[in-house]
Design a protein around this motif. Structure first.
Motif, PDB file in Angstrom:
ATOM      1  N   PRO A   1     -42.454  10.648 -26.876  1.00 27.44           N
ATOM      2  CA  PRO A   1     -43.518  10.139 -27.415  1.00 27.44           C
ATOM      3  C   PRO A   1     -43.747   8.727 -26.936  1.00 27.44           C
ATOM      4  CG  PRO A   1     -42.520  11.429 -29.007  1.00 27.44           C
ATOM      5  CD  PRO A   1     -41.646  11.255 -27.883  1.00 27.44           C
ATOM      6  N   HIS A   2     -45.155   8.308 -26.460  1.00 29.77           N
ATOM      7  CA  HIS A   2     -45.461   7.102 -26.022  1.00 29.77           C
ATOM      8  C   HIS A   2     -47.087   6.737 -26.296  1.00 29.77           C
ATOM      9  CE1 HIS A   2     -45.803   9.566 -22.467  1.00 29.77           C
ATOM     10  NE2 HIS A   2     -46.779   8.543 -22.076  1.00 29.77           N
ATOM     11  N   ARG A   3     -47.372   5.697 -25.950  1.00 28.61           N
ATOM     12  CA  ARG A   3     -48.829   5.256 -26.255  1.00 28.61           C
ATOM     13  C   ARG A   3     -48.889   4.405 -25.021  1.00 28.61           C
ATOM     14  NH1 ARG A   3     -50.823   2.687 -31.389  1.00 28.61           N
ATOM     15  NH2 ARG A   3     -48.897   1.266 -30.945  1.00 28.61           N
ATOM     16  N   LEU A   4     -50.322   4.630 -24.428  1.00 25.89           N
ATOM     17  CA  LEU A   4     -50.735   3.859 -23.047  1.00 25.89           C
ATOM     18  C   LEU A   4     -52.235   3.421 -23.599  1.00 25.89           C
ATOM     19  CD1 LEU A   4     -49.461   6.167 -20.162  1.00 25.89           C
ATOM     20  CD2 LEU A   4     -48.248   4.121 -21.249  1.00 25.89           C
ATOM     21  N   CYS A   5     -52.559   2.357 -22.772  1.00 26.00           N
ATOM     22  CA  CYS A   5     -54.084   1.967 -22.771  1.00 26.00           C
ATOM     23  C   CYS A   5     -54.700   2.237 -21.477  1.00 26.00           C
ATOM     24  CB  CYS A   5     -54.078   0.439 -23.023  1.00 26.00           C
ATOM     25  SG  CYS A   5     -53.422  -0.348 -24.498  1.00 26.00           S
ATOM     26  N   ALA A   6     -55.611   2.953 -21.774  1.00 25.75           N
ATOM     27  CA  ALA A   6     -56.420   3.140 -20.435  1.00 25.75           C
ATOM     28  C   ALA A   6     -57.644   2.189 -20.364  1.00 25.75           C
ATOM     29  CB  ALA A   6     -57.171   4.582 -20.807  1.00 25.75           C
ATOM     30  N   ILE A   7     -57.814   1.336 -19.377  1.00 31.85           N
ATOM     31  CA  ILE A   7     -58.741   0.237 -19.074  1.00 31.85           C
ATOM     32  C   ILE A   7     -59.571   0.666 -18.093  1.00 31.85           C
ATOM     33  CG2 ILE A   7     -59.062  -2.261 -18.856  1.00 31.85           C
ATOM     34  CD1 ILE A   7     -56.178  -2.476 -19.740  1.00 31.85           C
ATOM     35  N   SER A   8     -60.878   0.645 -18.311  1.00 37.47           N
ATOM     36  CA  SER A   8     -61.761   1.042 -17.264  1.00 37.47           C
ATOM     37  C   SER A   8     -61.817   0.077 -16.100  1.00 37.47           C
ATOM     38  CB  SER A   8     -63.394   1.092 -17.836  1.00 37.47           C
ATOM     39  OG  SER A   8     -64.348   1.375 -17.002  1.00 37.47           O
ATOM     40  N   ARG A   9     -61.995   0.612 -14.975  1.00 34.36           N
ATOM     41  CA  ARG A   9     -62.005  -0.269 -13.854  1.00 34.36           C
ATOM     42  C   ARG A   9     -63.333  -0.317 -13.278  1.00 34.36           C
ATOM     43  NH1 ARG A   9     -59.203   1.920  -9.049  1.00 34.36           N
ATOM     44  NH2 ARG A   9     -58.840  -0.324  -8.466  1.00 34.36           N
ATOM     45  N   ALA A  10     -64.196  -0.112 -13.979  1.00 38.45           N
ATOM     46  CA  ALA A  10     -65.555   0.158 -13.492  1.00 38.45           C
ATOM     47  C   ALA A  10     -66.050  -1.721 -13.511  1.00 38.45           C
ATOM     48  CB  ALA A  10     -66.640   0.664 -14.456  1.00 38.45           C
TER      49      ALA A  10
END
Length: 480
Positions: free
Chosen positions: A471-480
């Motif tokens: 189990p882990h958490r990630l951040c998804a940051i928009s590249r737009a």
């Protein structure tokens, strides 16, 4: 008095005799038979327990890899009373599964798997029924497996599952559909349960396990999940059957139902309801868990090694820009392709493959392996074979690149196994992995949460029938 003294002197004789019998019995059980001298070596088993005390059932592939270092690339291990031959290393596994495909080509079906599938479907089936279902599934998947659109912003498991659902049922599910969510979640939970120590012990001692059924929570949950999904699949199939048009084949189920009508009344036809439901279940479970788990490993590894993520995104920006990635872009993205392959190699999500069973007596690498012997192709030993990989325990995309940066195929890359029992959805899975991975990295940068360093991301897997990330958490940051 003399008679009594004689009786007393002879009284211990039965005890002595019993001891002698036990010694002889132990000698018989532990002494090699004439054939065993020709069979693969291995650790000496204990009566009933076999080598269970040497094995970590929560991390079985690691235990077997350690035993292979001592006993060689072909060795015997006893799972309780069951004798199993383990194949380790790329050359040995490839020789068995490819060069001796017929002899090693049958599937070993555990007691619990037999309880559920009853010999139907593809994954846990043998004989003519398996051949017919596999042949039909391969030819039909080729017709339905290309160009399926998907929404990359949705959760990975549901997105991947909708691809195989579109092929099998001819339509996708809404991600908020509770029936769909439960089917996916139950399938994923079953994959985890199948690898649990409790289920492995049940399969080794099924008679004892059935007597203790009320105390075996994992078995009860696995059966409940399986039967619930079977009922849901029957409902989906029934609705398709009610609107079936033989002139318009919408999906895999339609093709099966049409073939079933064509063979109606034919003696021995394998196109019946049980095979349909079990085959659909095989495709749904396999088409969801393995690809989704590999993608989750991929995103985790990108966050842990941001310099590799940088190179992937630079190559994609340079080659394809902002347009949607296509399957044919794989040839123009050698570094990205190498990274995807290395994710599969290091993640090693199917370290034990699925067990095989020999179809006849065979002499293999000088050892006698008898007909009906369970055989484990230890894929973990292939993907980490030190004679094949420069850095087998590290994440290194250079494993798949030559000195000029061109992608190179590696023979020891066997994430889908090999031979007649290789994954029938391999081409679909390769396409899905590439399109999902590139689409996600084109739009997002994946990183650790604030306050967490890359070194804190744990690569220790959760062991089930497949190896999934902890189990882990990630951040998804928009590249737009």
């Amino acid at each position: 008095m003399a008679v009594m003294e004689g009786f007393l002197l002879q009284a211990p004789a039965p005890v002595t005799l019993l001891g002698a019998v036990l010694v002889l019995l132990a000698f018989y059980l532990l002494s090699p038979s004439p054939d065993s001298a020709r069979e693969p070596p291995g650790p000496r088993p204990l009566p009933l327990l076999g080598n269970l005390l040497l094995l970590d059932l929560k991390n079985l592939h690691a235990s077997l890899c350690e035993l292979s270092e001592k006993h060689g690339s072909v060795f015997t291990v006893h799972f309780g009373p069951k004798k199993v031959v383990v194949l380790a290393g790329y050359k040995t596994v490839k020789q068995a599964l490819v060069d001796y495909a017929e002899e090693f080509g049958e599937r070993d079906v555990s007691p619990l798997s037999h309880d559920i599938v009853q010999g139907h479907g593809i994954v846990f089936a043998n004989g003519d029924s398996w051949r017919e279902m596999r042949r039909f599934a391969l030819s039909t998947l080729r017709d339905f497996g290309m160009g399926e659109p998907f929404n990359t912003t949705q959760p990975v498991n549901y997105a991947v599952s909708n691809i195989i659902s579109s092929i099998v049922y001819g339509s996708r599910f809404e991600y908020t559909d509770p029936v769909f969510q439960k089917m996916v979640d139950r399938s994923n939970e079953n994959i985890r349960l199948l690898g649990s120590a409790e289920i492995q012990l049940f399969n080794l001692f099924p008679r004892l396990g059935r007597c203790l059924g009320q105390w075996l929570g994992n078995r009860a949950l696995l059966l409940k999940n399986s039967y619930s999904n079977i009922e849901e699949m029957k409902g989906l199939v029934k609705r398709l059957q009610e609107s079936l048009n033989p002139q318009q084949c919408r999906c895999f189920v339609d093709c099966f139902l049409i073939r079933q009508q064509e063979e109606a009344g034919q003696k021995g036809s394998h196109f019946h309801q049980n095979n349909l439901i079990m085959t659909v279940g095989n495709l749904f479970a396999a088409g969801t868990d393995t690809t989704a788990t590999t993608l989750r490993w991929g995103l985790l590894l990108m966050a842990k090694y941001p310099h590799i993520q940088d190179r992937v995104q630079e190559e994609m920006s340079r080659v394809i820009g902002d347009r949607q990635p296509r399957t044919e872009d794989r040839r123009s993205l050698p570094y990205t392709n190498a990274v995807i392959h290395e994710i599969q190699r290091l993640a090693n999500i199917s370290p034990l493959s699925l067990p095989h069973v020999t179809s006849s007596d065979i002499t293999f690498q000088g050892f006698l392996i008898k007909k009906g012997t369970t055989v484990i192709p230890l894929l973990a030993s292939v993907m980490q074979d030190e004679s094949e990989w420069k850095n087998p325990y590290s994440f290194n995309p250079d494993h798949f690149l030559d000195e000029e940066g061109h992608f190179i195929k590696r023979d020891a890359f066997l994430p889908f196994s090999a031979g007649r029992r290789a994954c029938l959805g391999e081409s679909l899975a390769r396409m899905e992995l590439f399109l999902f991975f590139t689409s996600l990295l084109q739009r997002f940068r994946f990183s650790v949460p604030p306050g967490v360093s890359e070194t804190e991301l744990d690569l220790t897997p959760i062991v089930g029938a497949t190896l999934s990330p902890s189990p882990h958490r990630l951040c998804a940051i928009s590249r737009a």
